[in-house]
Design a protein around this motif. Structure first.
Motif, PDB file in Angstrom:
ATOM      1  N   GLU A 145      -7.023   2.318   2.628  1.00 52.02           N
ATOM      2  CA  GLU A 145      -6.107   1.168   2.688  1.00 52.02           C
ATOM      3  C   GLU A 145      -6.346   0.347   3.954  1.00 52.02           C
ATOM      4  OE1 GLU A 145      -2.537   3.333   0.158  1.00 52.02           O
ATOM      5  OE2 GLU A 145      -2.223   2.947   2.300  1.00 52.02           O
ATOM      6  N   TYR A 170       0.841  -1.186   0.000  1.00 55.36           N
ATOM      7  CA  TYR A 170       0.000   0.000   0.000  1.00 55.36           C
ATOM      8  C   TYR A 170       0.887   1.252   0.000  1.00 55.36           C
ATOM      9  CZ  TYR A 170      -3.930  -2.982   1.502  1.00 55.36           C
ATOM     10  OH  TYR A 170      -4.908  -3.930   1.588  1.00 55.36           O
ATOM     11  N   GLU A 171       0.255   2.391  -0.150  1.00 59.51           N
ATOM     12  CA  GLU A 171       0.962   3.674  -0.152  1.00 59.51           C
ATOM     13  C   GLU A 171       1.203   4.199   1.270  1.00 59.51           C
ATOM     14  OE1 GLU A 171       0.111   8.198  -1.759  1.00 59.51           O
ATOM     15  OE2 GLU A 171      -0.910   6.528  -2.732  1.00 59.51           O
ATOM     16  N   THR A 206      -6.686   8.272   1.723  1.00 59.54           N
ATOM     17  CA  THR A 206      -5.884   7.147   1.220  1.00 59.54           C
ATOM     18  C   THR A 206      -5.576   6.178   2.355  1.00 59.54           C
ATOM     19  OG1 THR A 206      -4.905   8.493  -0.523  1.00 59.54           O
ATOM     20  CG2 THR A 206      -3.713   6.497   0.099  1.00 59.54           C
ATOM     21  N   ASP A 266      -9.412  -1.779   3.475  1.00 56.00           N
ATOM     22  CA  ASP A 266      -9.120  -2.930   2.627  1.00 56.00           C
ATOM     23  C   ASP A 266      -8.356  -4.002   3.405  1.00 56.00           C
ATOM     24  OD1 ASP A 266      -9.114  -4.206  -0.053  1.00 56.00           O
ATOM     25  OD2 ASP A 266      -6.928  -3.974   0.157  1.00 56.00           O
TER      26      ASP A 266
END
Length: 113
Positions: free
Chosen positions: A44, A12-13, A40, A47
């Motif tokens: 994430e 992920y970021e 963001t 998820d």
């Protein structure tokens, strides 16, 4: 003393997501901002929590923050706008509520005997 070998689950970021011996670990990886979340970050995390809920090998989920200053300082005020936190798509959201909603099924699963 042995060293744990955490295995990455997904890249992920803004977060790190890895696994060791039945433990899923979600690390908010924004230490420069004291791990303040953005849309963001929360997307994430949602998820990763979904994956934890579905993956039978994960029995425990640990949520932590990178660095030594803070676990999480809350929402990143640099992206706060009217109506919520503004994501890369320009839409304001209160997406931390999604993370909280995803956490409840994980907790319920861990309470089943």
């Amino acid at each position: 003393m042995s060293t744990r070998k955490w295995q990455p689950i997904k890249e992920y970021e803004d977060i790190l997501f890895d696994f060791y011996n039945g433990i899923g670990r979600i690390t908010i990886n924004r230490p420069r901002y004291r791990n303040a979340f953005t849309p963001t970050t929360t997307g994430e995390m949602s998820d990763a929590l979904r994956i934890c809920r579905e993956e039978q090998d994960i029995n425990v989920v640990v949520i932590t923050g990178a660095g030594d200053k803070a676990f999480c300082s809350g929402g990143d005020q640099n992206v706060k706008g009217k109506g919520g936190y503004i994501g890369k798509d320009g839409v304001p959201r209160l997406s931390v509520l999604d993370v909280q909603n995803k956490s409840v099924p994980c907790l319920n699963r861990s309470l089943q005997w």
